[in-house]
Design a protein around this motif. Structure first.
Motif, PDB file in Angstrom:
ATOM      1  N   ALA A 173       0.828  -1.210   0.000  1.00 19.88           N
ATOM      2  CA  ALA A 173       0.000   0.000   0.000  1.00 19.88           C
ATOM      3  C   ALA A 173       0.856   1.251   0.000  1.00 19.88           C
ATOM      4  O   ALA A 173       0.582   2.205  -0.747  1.00 19.88           O
ATOM      5  N   ASP A 174       1.897   1.282   0.824  1.00 21.16           N
ATOM      6  CA  ASP A 174       2.754   2.465   0.887  1.00 21.16           C
ATOM      7  C   ASP A 174       3.525   2.666  -0.416  1.00 21.16           C
ATOM      8  O   ASP A 174       3.679   3.798  -0.892  1.00 21.16           O
ATOM      9  N   SER A 175       4.006   1.574  -1.014  1.00 16.79           N
ATOM     10  CA  SER A 175       4.773   1.686  -2.258  1.00 16.79           C
ATOM     11  C   SER A 175       3.911   2.217  -3.402  1.00 16.79           C
ATOM     12  O   SER A 175       4.334   3.097  -4.161  1.00 16.79           O
ATOM     13  N   VAL A 176       2.691   1.688  -3.516  1.00 17.91           N
ATOM     14  CA  VAL A 176       1.799   2.164  -4.580  1.00 17.91           C
ATOM     15  C   VAL A 176       1.384   3.600  -4.315  1.00 17.91           C
ATOM     16  O   VAL A 176       1.323   4.422  -5.235  1.00 17.91           O
ATOM     17  N   ARG A 177       1.112   3.929  -3.062  1.00 16.91           N
ATOM     18  CA  ARG A 177       0.754   5.313  -2.709  1.00 16.91           C
ATOM     19  C   ARG A 177       1.818   6.292  -3.181  1.00 16.91           C
ATOM     20  O   ARG A 177       1.516   7.295  -3.835  1.00 16.91           O
ATOM     21  N   GLU A 178       3.067   6.012  -2.870  1.00 24.45           N
ATOM     22  CA  GLU A 178       4.139   6.932  -3.238  1.00 24.45           C
ATOM     23  C   GLU A 178       4.353   6.980  -4.742  1.00 24.45           C
ATOM     24  O   GLU A 178       4.680   8.037  -5.295  1.00 24.45           O
TER      25      GLU A 178
END
Length: 249
Positions: A173-178
């Motif tokens: 989730a964090d990787s796609v968000r960024e």
């Protein structure tokens, strides 16, 4: 569902029972028999109140959206609209992982023939967050494209996590968000962004000037608001077309 706790009418008992069964045991647990038993009503009462099981599930989804919207609107905004996008993304992911069966009904199986007002309200909140980034001059694509990218990526991540019980894809989730935020936003304006030049740097400066103009066209389009009411329909259409073309540069 705290707003239903003080209303023990048959309709709301049915809705509360169906929502609880969905959250605890999944969609297959939401049958007419199980809901009527949990709500303490006759099966015929469900049909009188909601028409059929599909109507009942629509009501459950609408209640889920109301809960989701309440959590979004209760969150205070910061002075950094990009950070607000991050917070909104994180809230969306958390809601999906905390309510997997409900989320799949809300976003994984939308019925275009029966659009829900509450679903539109959730989309409006996302658009408002994106428009704030645009007004700050930090959006590199138009508002509609940015909102669609965030929405589709967020839904895809949650459905992937739900399929893996929200444990198996660490950091997804964090990787796609960024990645999405990097694709749609730009840093605060830096020196040289206007393309004022030295010798032999015309191409990079022209590109910087074009990017500068595009950011401000996006910002102006998002900021017009009531000011556009002073324009004739033809003028408003022309201005919107011009701003879209500059933004696309």
């Amino acid at each position: 569902m705290p707003e239903l706790e003080n209303d023990q009418s048959p309709r709301n008992r049915i809705l509360e029972a169906a929502t609880s069964l969905l959250r605890e045991s999944g969609r297959d647990a939401v049958s007419t028999r199980s809901v009527s038993a949990a709500a303490g009503v006759q099966p015929q009462t469900i049909y009188r109140q909601y028409g059929d099981k599909a109507g009942l599930l629509d009501a459950v989804v609408a209640e889920g959206f109301r809960e989701y919207i309440a959590s979004k609107t209760a969150r205070p905004r910061s002075d950094d609209p990009v950070e607000d996008l991050r917070s909104g993304w994180d809230l969306h992911i958390a809601f999906g992982c905390e309510n997997p069966a409900l989320y799949v009904l809300m976003y994984g199986e939308p019925d275009a023939s029966r659009p829900l007002t509450s679903a539109g309200q959730a989309a409006d909140i996302l658009r408002e967050l994106v428009e704030a980034v645009a007004r700050a001059g930090r959006l590199r694509v138009d508002v509609e494209t940015a909102a669609a990218m965030i929405h589709s990526a967020g839904v895809g991540v949650v459905l992937t996590l739900v399929a893996q019980q929200c444990f198996a894809v660490e950091g997804l989730a964090d990787s796609v968000r960024e990645a999405v935020i990097a694709a749609i936003t730009t840093d605060a304006e830096s020196k040289g962004a206007r393309g004022t030049s030295g010798s032999g740097t015309h191409a990079p400066n022209n590109r910087a000037a074009s990017n500068h103009a595009a950011k401000h066209a996006i910002a102006l389009r998002a900021s017009l608001g009531d000011a556009a009411d002073s324009l004739s329909p033809g003028e408003a259409l022309l201005l919107d077309e011009l701003l879209r073309k500059i933004a696309a540069s």
